[in-house]
Design a protein around this motif. Structure first.
Motif, PDB file in Angstrom:
ATOM      1  N   MET A  92       0.831  -1.208   0.000  1.00  0.00           N
ATOM      2  CA  MET A  92       0.000   0.000   0.000  1.00  0.00           C
ATOM      3  C   MET A  92       0.865   1.257   0.000  1.00  0.00           C
ATOM      4  O   MET A  92       0.546   2.235  -0.675  1.00  0.00           O
ATOM      5  CB  MET A  92      -0.931   0.005   1.219  1.00  0.00           C
ATOM      6  N   TRP A  93       1.960   1.229   0.739  1.00  0.00           N
ATOM      7  CA  TRP A  93       2.856   2.384   0.769  1.00  0.00           C
ATOM      8  C   TRP A  93       3.484   2.600  -0.607  1.00  0.00           C
ATOM      9  O   TRP A  93       3.595   3.737  -1.072  1.00  0.00           O
ATOM     10  CB  TRP A  93       3.920   2.196   1.839  1.00  0.00           C
ATOM     11  N   ASN A  94       3.889   1.522  -1.281  1.00  0.00           N
ATOM     12  CA  ASN A  94       4.419   1.637  -2.642  1.00  0.00           C
ATOM     13  C   ASN A  94       3.363   2.198  -3.584  1.00  0.00           C
ATOM     14  O   ASN A  94       3.667   3.009  -4.463  1.00  0.00           O
ATOM     15  CB  ASN A  94       4.902   0.280  -3.146  1.00  0.00           C
ATOM     16  N   CYS A  95       2.130   1.768  -3.419  1.00  0.00           N
ATOM     17  CA  CYS A  95       1.019   2.245  -4.241  1.00  0.00           C
ATOM     18  C   CYS A  95       0.833   3.747  -4.068  1.00  0.00           C
ATOM     19  O   CYS A  95       0.718   4.494  -5.048  1.00  0.00           O
ATOM     20  CB  CYS A  95      -0.243   1.487  -3.840  1.00  0.00           C
ATOM     21  N   VAL A  96       0.820   4.217  -2.838  1.00  0.00           N
ATOM     22  CA  VAL A  96       0.623   5.645  -2.573  1.00  0.00           C
ATOM     23  C   VAL A  96       1.803   6.460  -3.086  1.00  0.00           C
ATOM     24  O   VAL A  96       1.621   7.529  -3.682  1.00  0.00           O
ATOM     25  CB  VAL A  96       0.404   5.872  -1.056  1.00  0.00           C
ATOM     26  N   GLN A  97       3.019   5.965  -2.891  1.00  0.00           N
ATOM     27  CA  GLN A  97       4.192   6.685  -3.376  1.00  0.00           C
ATOM     28  C   GLN A  97       4.169   6.813  -4.896  1.00  0.00           C
ATOM     29  O   GLN A  97       4.472   7.881  -5.439  1.00  0.00           O
ATOM     30  CB  GLN A  97       5.472   5.968  -2.949  1.00  0.00           C
ATOM     31  N   PHE A  98       3.837   5.734  -5.597  1.00  0.00           N
ATOM     32  CA  PHE A  98       3.780   5.771  -7.053  1.00  0.00           C
ATOM     33  C   PHE A  98       2.719   6.754  -7.527  1.00  0.00           C
ATOM     34  O   PHE A  98       2.950   7.559  -8.427  1.00  0.00           O
ATOM     35  CB  PHE A  98       3.502   4.370  -7.606  1.00  0.00           C
ATOM     36  N   TRP A  99       1.542   6.711  -6.902  1.00  0.00           N
ATOM     37  CA  TRP A  99       0.448   7.600  -7.279  1.00  0.00           C
ATOM     38  C   TRP A  99       0.839   9.061  -7.071  1.00  0.00           C
ATOM     39  O   TRP A  99       0.604   9.909  -7.931  1.00  0.00           O
ATOM     40  CB  TRP A  99      -0.796   7.240  -6.480  1.00  0.00           C
ATOM     41  N   MET A 100       1.441   9.360  -5.940  1.00  0.00           N
ATOM     42  CA  MET A 100       1.840  10.734  -5.645  1.00  0.00           C
ATOM     43  C   MET A 100       2.942  11.213  -6.589  1.00  0.00           C
ATOM     44  O   MET A 100       2.915  12.362  -7.047  1.00  0.00           O
ATOM     45  CB  MET A 100       2.306  10.859  -4.193  1.00  0.00           C
ATOM     46  N   CYS A 101       3.913  10.369  -6.886  1.00  0.00           N
ATOM     47  CA  CYS A 101       4.996  10.764  -7.792  1.00  0.00           C
ATOM     48  C   CYS A 101       4.478  11.019  -9.199  1.00  0.00           C
ATOM     49  O   CYS A 101       4.883  11.996  -9.855  1.00  0.00           O
ATOM     50  CB  CYS A 101       6.086   9.696  -7.814  1.00  0.00           C
ATOM     51  N   CYS A 102       3.585  10.169  -9.673  1.00  0.00           N
ATOM     52  CA  CYS A 102       3.019  10.377 -11.008  1.00  0.00           C
ATOM     53  C   CYS A 102       2.186  11.645 -11.063  1.00  0.00           C
ATOM     54  O   CYS A 102       2.298  12.433 -12.016  1.00  0.00           O
ATOM     55  CB  CYS A 102       2.158   9.184 -11.415  1.00  0.00           C
ATOM     56  N   SER A 103       1.380  11.872 -10.063  1.00  0.00           N
ATOM     57  CA  SER A 103       0.551  13.075 -10.034  1.00  0.00           C
ATOM     58  C   SER A 103       1.410  14.328  -9.926  1.00  0.00           C
ATOM     59  O   SER A 103       1.151  15.326 -10.607  1.00  0.00           O
ATOM     60  CB  SER A 103      -0.426  13.018  -8.867  1.00  0.00           C
ATOM     61  N   ALA A 104       2.442  14.277  -9.089  1.00  0.00           N
ATOM     62  CA  ALA A 104       3.323  15.434  -8.935  1.00  0.00           C
ATOM     63  C   ALA A 104       4.101  15.723 -10.214  1.00  0.00           C
ATOM     64  O   ALA A 104       4.275  16.886 -10.595  1.00  0.00           O
ATOM     65  CB  ALA A 104       4.285  15.207  -7.778  1.00  0.00           C
ATOM     66  N   SER A 105       4.551  14.686 -10.907  1.00  0.00           N
ATOM     67  CA  SER A 105       5.306  14.921 -12.144  1.00  0.00           C
ATOM     68  C   SER A 105       4.411  15.508 -13.232  1.00  0.00           C
ATOM     69  O   SER A 105       4.852  16.389 -13.991  1.00  0.00           O
ATOM     70  CB  SER A 105       5.972  13.632 -12.623  1.00  0.00           C
ATOM     71  N   LEU A 106       3.160  15.065 -13.315  1.00  0.00           N
ATOM     72  CA  LEU A 106       2.239  15.676 -14.275  1.00  0.00           C
ATOM     73  C   LEU A 106       1.975  17.136 -13.928  1.00  0.00           C
ATOM     74  O   LEU A 106       1.947  18.004 -14.805  1.00  0.00           O
ATOM     75  CB  LEU A 106       0.914  14.913 -14.304  1.00  0.00           C
ATOM     76  N   CYS A 107       1.810  17.410 -12.652  1.00  0.00           N
ATOM     77  CA  CYS A 107       1.560  18.774 -12.197  1.00  0.00           C
ATOM     78  C   CYS A 107       2.760  19.671 -12.496  1.00  0.00           C
ATOM     79  O   CYS A 107       2.595  20.787 -13.008  1.00  0.00           O
ATOM     80  CB  CYS A 107       1.262  18.765 -10.711  1.00  0.00           C
ATOM     81  N   ILE A 108       3.942  19.204 -12.201  1.00  0.00           N
ATOM     82  CA  ILE A 108       5.151  19.987 -12.454  1.00  0.00           C
ATOM     83  C   ILE A 108       5.327  20.235 -13.943  1.00  0.00           C
ATOM     84  O   ILE A 108       5.690  21.344 -14.364  1.00  0.00           O
ATOM     85  CB  ILE A 108       6.382  19.293 -11.842  1.00  0.00           C
ATOM     86  N   ALA A 109       5.076  19.233 -14.766  1.00  0.00           N
ATOM     87  CA  ALA A 109       5.198  19.401 -16.211  1.00  0.00           C
ATOM     88  C   ALA A 109       4.213  20.454 -16.729  1.00  0.00           C
ATOM     89  O   ALA A 109       4.572  21.303 -17.552  1.00  0.00           O
ATOM     90  CB  ALA A 109       4.973  18.074 -16.916  1.00  0.00           C
ATOM     91  N   GLN A 110       2.986  20.428 -16.228  1.00  0.00           N
ATOM     92  CA  GLN A 110       1.988  21.411 -16.650  1.00  0.00           C
ATOM     93  C   GLN A 110       2.377  22.816 -16.174  1.00  0.00           C
ATOM     94  O   GLN A 110       2.256  23.781 -16.932  1.00  0.00           O
ATOM     95  CB  GLN A 110       0.611  21.046 -16.121  1.00  0.00           C
ATOM     96  N   VAL A 111       2.856  22.941 -14.946  1.00  0.00           N
ATOM     97  CA  VAL A 111       3.236  24.249 -14.414  1.00  0.00           C
ATOM     98  C   VAL A 111       4.445  24.802 -15.155  1.00  0.00           C
ATOM     99  O   VAL A 111       4.505  26.005 -15.464  1.00  0.00           O
ATOM    100  CB  VAL A 111       3.497  24.159 -12.889  1.00  0.00           C
ATOM    101  N   LEU A 112       5.428  23.966 -15.464  1.00  0.00           N
ATOM    102  CA  LEU A 112       6.582  24.430 -16.232  1.00  0.00           C
ATOM    103  C   LEU A 112       6.165  24.916 -17.616  1.00  0.00           C
ATOM    104  O   LEU A 112       6.706  25.900 -18.121  1.00  0.00           O
ATOM    105  CB  LEU A 112       7.636  23.328 -16.334  1.00  0.00           C
ATOM    106  N   GLY A 113       5.230  24.219 -18.220  1.00  0.00           N
ATOM    107  CA  GLY A 113       4.722  24.675 -19.518  1.00  0.00           C
ATOM    108  C   GLY A 113       4.076  26.047 -19.416  1.00  0.00           C
ATOM    109  O   GLY A 113       4.260  26.910 -20.293  1.00  0.00           O
TER     110      GLY A 113
END
Length: 89
Positions: free
Chosen positions: A15-36
């Motif tokens: 479950m911890w791996n699941c949450v970490q993966f979900w948060m990292c993917c969401s954060a990377s999408l957010c950062i990519a959109q903000v940088l754009g």
């Protein structure tokens, strides 16, 4: 009881791996959109595909991490202890 502890530790680690993966993917999408936006570029992903990724694809991939086979070495890993030291000062 050894089997129950093994399964519960494995489940919590999954479950911890699941949450970490979900948060990292969401954060990377957010950062990519903000940088754009900051560099005044067109959006990396339009709203439709972004919602598709955030609402369906990333959660499905995250939940799939829970089904990983049990690792017998999970019992040899040290766990953190809740130590609360209360002083009178």
């Amino acid at each position: 009881t050894h089997c129950c502890v093994l399964q519960s530790r494995h489940y919590m680690q999954s479950m911890w791996n699941c949450v970490q993966f979900w948060m990292c993917c969401s954060a990377s999408l957010c950062i990519a959109q903000v940088l754009g936006i900051l560099f005044m570029l067109p959006p990396l992903l339009p709203v439709g595909p972004l919602l598709w990724l955030v609402c369906l694809v990333i959660p499905a991939l995250s939940i799939s991490l829970v089904g990983i086979p049990t690792d017998p070495r999970v019992m040899q890993r040290a766990t953190g202890k809740n130590q609360y030291i209360v002083t009178t000062r």
